[in-house]
Design an enzyme around this catalytic site. Structure first.
Site, PDB file in Angstrom:
ATOM      1  CG  HIS A  60     -11.920  14.580 -48.022  1.00 45.30           C
ATOM      2  ND1 HIS A  60     -12.654  13.539 -47.501  1.00 45.30           N
ATOM      3  CD2 HIS A  60     -11.937  14.406 -49.376  1.00 45.30           C
ATOM      4  CE1 HIS A  60     -13.100  12.776 -48.498  1.00 45.30           C
ATOM      5  NE2 HIS A  60     -12.677  13.285 -49.634  1.00 45.30           N
ATOM      6  CD  GLU A 109     -12.383  15.057 -44.015  1.00 42.53           C
ATOM      7  OE1 GLU A 109     -11.576  14.115 -43.865  1.00 42.53           O
ATOM      8  OE2 GLU A 109     -13.386  14.974 -44.744  1.00 42.53           O
ATOM      9  NE  ARG A 121     -15.468  15.861 -50.395  1.00 48.27           N
ATOM     10  CZ  ARG A 121     -15.782  14.891 -49.545  1.00 48.27           C
ATOM     11  NH1 ARG A 121     -15.943  15.146 -48.262  1.00 48.27           N
ATOM     12  NH2 ARG A 121     -15.937  13.649 -49.972  1.00 48.27           N
ATOM     13  CG  HIS A 154     -11.513  10.353 -43.975  1.00 53.30           C
ATOM     14  ND1 HIS A 154     -11.867  10.896 -45.191  1.00 53.30           N
ATOM     15  CD2 HIS A 154     -10.764   9.258 -44.269  1.00 53.30           C
ATOM     16  CE1 HIS A 154     -11.350  10.163 -46.172  1.00 53.30           C
ATOM     17  NE2 HIS A 154     -10.674   9.164 -45.631  1.00 53.30           N
ATOM     18  CD  GLU A 172     -15.284   9.929 -41.685  1.00 52.61           C
ATOM     19  OE1 GLU A 172     -15.138  11.104 -41.288  1.00 52.61           O
ATOM     20  OE2 GLU A 172     -15.289   9.611 -42.888  1.00 52.61           O
TER      21      GLU A 172
END
Length: 417
Positions: A176, A179, A234, A304, A378
């Site tokens: 993405h 990020e 994104r 991510h 994440e």
């Protein structure tokens, strides 16, 4: 091959001014019940809410904390609606444009050069991949696994110690575009692996027994666009038939339960799954590469941001994978290890119940392909800066993540055949 655009069209393309976010806010709303969840969903129909967490309207549910960006023009209306319905919210970011500019808070010793303490644009990353191969010719090789929609190369760096035929781990960053902390980590990993090989006992052992395939930027076109035109972009940059909306969410485009969520079939949505599984050149290139190295790849790890979580399958179902206990054990210890230097707290668990249900994700696809150790990090933070994490947090983020990753790799080395 690149095709040439008419001069007039080039001029028009170049004249597009980058999107600015002056006065845009990021709000965090704590939803108490279904009624409040529905109010947010209704607001999303009438106002342009850019969901930061979760990543789409249909994930919004009771008892959830929701983060979204709202334009300066619409923020007063949205805040009034929340106040009228007595919904508790806080303003995480008062001016998004200000935070976009404040991200770059690390001073450059050599402006224009690649730095591990700063965010690097695509041109710097490409030059860096060449430099790593040149600097460590016996350890690092660069593999072009395909090209993007806009004909940019997809480079995987293979890092290996002595023995070349052995187990491998595939890692990717930047699926993405917005990020940015994710590609920063992949670069940090390659740097640390090459710098400490032969000096650090654990790293030397890992690299002598395992190959690492590292894709520093998965979504190259989107990443470039996030630097040049729209920091909050994104998706990738593919054109969609019969739609003016650009891009597919590459992490909804893998061939696993691809069409199980009807909400992902709108090209104007941030989580658009694409016209077919593996329809995107980027997804296809990565899938083909992993399939062709399936015998050796023992783990798939994807990075991510944001929300400080360590996730494992499944995303498309609440059923647990057969080795769920094993994955949970590894994730628990990895998150414990990660918290040691800076007390950064991570949660862990299956995607569907820990973050939200997803379809067509790379993680579930790799798991169902037969790679039984698949994890998604994440990274920082928990929403204060969200996707706009300042550069001053790059090094601590990378250092703590490296500890968790080393533990996972050691475990895989010991427990896979």
């Amino acid at each position: 091959m690149r095709f040439l655009l008419p001069v007039g069209l080039i001029a028009t393309t170049l004249a597009i001014a980058p999107v600015r976010f002056d006065g845009d806010k990021v709000l965090r709303v704590k939803l108490q019940d279904e009624k409040q969840a529905n109010i947010i969903k209704d607001l999303a129909k009438t106002s342009q809410l850019d969901f930061w967490y979760p990543d789409a309207t249909h994930h919004v549910a009771a008892n959830m904390t929701v983060d979204f960006q709202i334009s300066a023009k619409e923020s007063q209306f949205v805040q009034s609606a929340l106040d009228q319905n007595q919904m508790h919210y806080e303003i995480l970011i008062h001016d998004v444009q200000e935070e976009v500019e404040k991200q770059f808070d690390v001073k450059e010793d050599n402006p224009g050069r690649h730095s591990y303490a700063k965010y690097n644009n695509w041109n710097k990353i490409v030059a860096w991949t060449e430099k790593m191969v040149h600097k460590h010719p016996k350890m690092v090789s660069r593999i072009k696994i395909g090209t993007t929609v806009e004909d940019n190369p997809l480079y995987v760096l293979k890092i290996a110690g002595k023995d070349k035929r052995r187990k491998a781990i595939f890692m990717d960053c930047g699926i993405h575009a917005r990020e940015w902390i994710s590609p920063a980590f992949c670069q940090w990993f390659v740097y640390q692996a090459t710098k400490t090989y032969g000096k650090n006992k654990i790293m030397t052992k890992l690299l002598d027994r395992m190959n690492f395939y590292v894709l520093p930027v998965f979504n190259v076109d989107g990443y470039i666009w996030s630097w040049t035109q729209n920091r909050m972009w994104r998706k990738n940059r593919s054109r969609n038939q019969n739609s003016k909306c650009i891009g597919t969410d590459l992490n909804r485009n893998f061939n696993v339960s691809w069409n199980s969520f009807p909400n992902t079939n709108d090209p104007c949505q941030e989580i658009y799954r694409g016209p077919a599984p593996e329809s995107e050149k980027e997804t296809k290139a990565v899938s083909d590469f992993i399939r062709s190295h399936l015998k050796s790849i023992k783990a798939y790890i994807t990075f991510h941001s944001y929300s400080q979580m360590l996730l494992f399958p499944y995303g498309y179902t609440s059923e647990l994978p057969p080795n769920h206990k094993n994955l949970a054990k590894v994730a628990k210890i990895a998150t414990d290890v990660l918290s040691t230097p800076y007390e950064t707290h991570y949660t862990y668990g299956p995607i569907a119940s820990t973050i939200y249900p997803t379809s067509g994700s790379s993680l579930d696809w790799a798991y169902n392909l037969g790679i039984k150790h698949t994890f998604a990090f994440e990274l920082r933070d928990k929403g204060r800066f969200g996707f706009l994490l300042p550069e001053s947090q790059i090094k601590p983020t990378c250092k703590e993540t490296m500890l968790a990753l080393k533990f996972i790799v050691k475990y895989i080395l010991k427990h896979t055949s």
